[in-house]
Scaffold this motif. Structure first.
Motif: not given
Ligand code: MG
Ligand code: IPM
Length: 356
Positions: A250, A100, A246
């Motif tokens: 964000d 990411r 996770d």
């Molecule tokens: Mg997420």
């Protein structure tokens, strides 16, 4: 080359349509096949990850995924909820490495909620382990509490766990990624409290011996959350487990002003991958034609680079995205005074027109 196209729910179909449009304009021959997933899978076949959809994904060279989820499925039993589709795909396809990137395009420095000097030029990569941890650990469930002060009462429980192989392979992915960038890797854990993450830290430290050219440091997850908003540019590559990844991804995404800008790749050991925007299905704006398609278009670029061995085509798409931003085109999520507000399809078309 076969690409499985899984648009999913909410804004998924709108944004994926723009990425498909751009892929089709590259002058390559891709075999694309579409299948329902998430709530759409449930509506069509009674399951968020219908068998035919899973088979298509297994047979394809790469998967382009939109987003899944809608409040209207919140009352379904867990196994039938849209989120199970993406979790099932990650597990079935062995997509253990989630990349990411959080990059701040200079044109969007003002869109961040942080001061421009804190975020301008930001370029970090979060490597999130994706098929282990408390997300998949067994046992889990709701049971009658067997002992302690709450004995006899119902309790919910999950299991946090990591096998050595799981930690080693994600550490290798992260060290190799760091080697190609700023040569700095931060491993994020909670070794001060959790056995799983003391073990994580020990294994990452051991793998480091094979990468003496990369500087490794360790950070507790709470501190990492703080440093991400305090001085995010100090990071180069971050590697962490499924759950912490996770949450931190964000936070990192929002540093850049809009989660609508960020692509992601989820890879197996052979670089087969699933590509999806980092954002979710945003049911509140679905069907309005205002969603930002750039994260999905950039995910398609990552797909070309990592799974389809078409780095030049990936470069073309990424340059085209920079160009439309420089032209001042903005979807509402990244709009600022003095720029031109456009919708989803217009933004997709602008990227297509900007391809060299
Ligand atoms: Mg997420
Ligand atoms: C993500 C999402 C998923 C996750 C959900 C939809 C299951 O939040 O990709 O980050 O928690 O991994």
């Amino acid at each position: 080359m076969k690409i499985a196209i899984l648009p999913g729910d909410g804004i998924g179909p709108e944004i994926v349509a723009q990425a498909v449009k751009v892929l089709n304009a590259l002058g390559e021959t891709f075999e694309m096949e579409m299948a329902p997933v998430g709530g759409a899978g449930y509506e069509a076949h009674g399951h968020p990850l219908p068998e035919a959809t899973l088979k298509l994904a297994l047979d394809a060279d790469a998967v382009l995924f939109g987003a899944v989820g809608d409040w209207k499925y919140d009352t379904l039993e867990r196994a039938l909820r849209p989120e199970q589709a993406i979790l099932g795909l990650r597990k079935s396809l062995n997509l253990f490495a989630n990349l990411r990137p959080a990059i701040l395009y200079p044109e969007l420095a003002g869109a961040s909620t942080l001061k421009p000097e804190v975020v301008s030029g930001l370029d970090i990569l979060i490597v999130r382990e994706l098929t282990g941890d408390i997300y998949f650990g067994q046992p889990r469930g709701v049971r009658v509490c067997p002992d302690g002060p709450f004995k006899g009462e119902r309790e919910g429980y999950d299991t946090m766990r990591y096998a050595e192989t799981e930690i080693r392979r994600i550490a290798h992915v992260a060290f190799q990624a760091a080697r190609k960038r700023g040569k700095r890797l931060t491993s994020v854990d909670k070794a001060n409290v959790l056995e799983t993450f003391q073990f994580w830290k020990d294994i990452v430290t051991d793998v480091h011996q094979e990468y003496p050219d990369v500087a490794l440091d360790h950070m507790y997850v709470d501190n990492a959350a703080m440093q991400l908003v305090r001085a995010p540019k100090k990071f180069d590559v971050i590697v962490t487990g499924n759950m912490f990844g996770d949450i931190l991804s964000d936070a990192a995404a929002m540093l850049t002003g809009s989660i609508g800008m960020l692509p992601s790749a989820s890879l197996d050991a052979n670089n087969k991958g699933l590509y999806e925007p980092s954002h979710g299905s945003a049911p509140d704006i679905a069907g309005k034609g205002i969603a930002n398609p750039l994260a999905t278009i950039l995910s398609a670029a990552m797909m070309l680079r990592y799974s389809l061995d078409k780095a030049e085509q990936a470069d073309r798409i990424e340059s085209a995205v920079k160009k439309v931003l420089a032209q001042g085109l903005r979807t509402p999520d990244i709009y600022e005074a003095g720029t031109t507000k456009v919708g989803t399809a217009e933004m997709g078309q602008a990227v297509l027109n900007a391809l060299l």
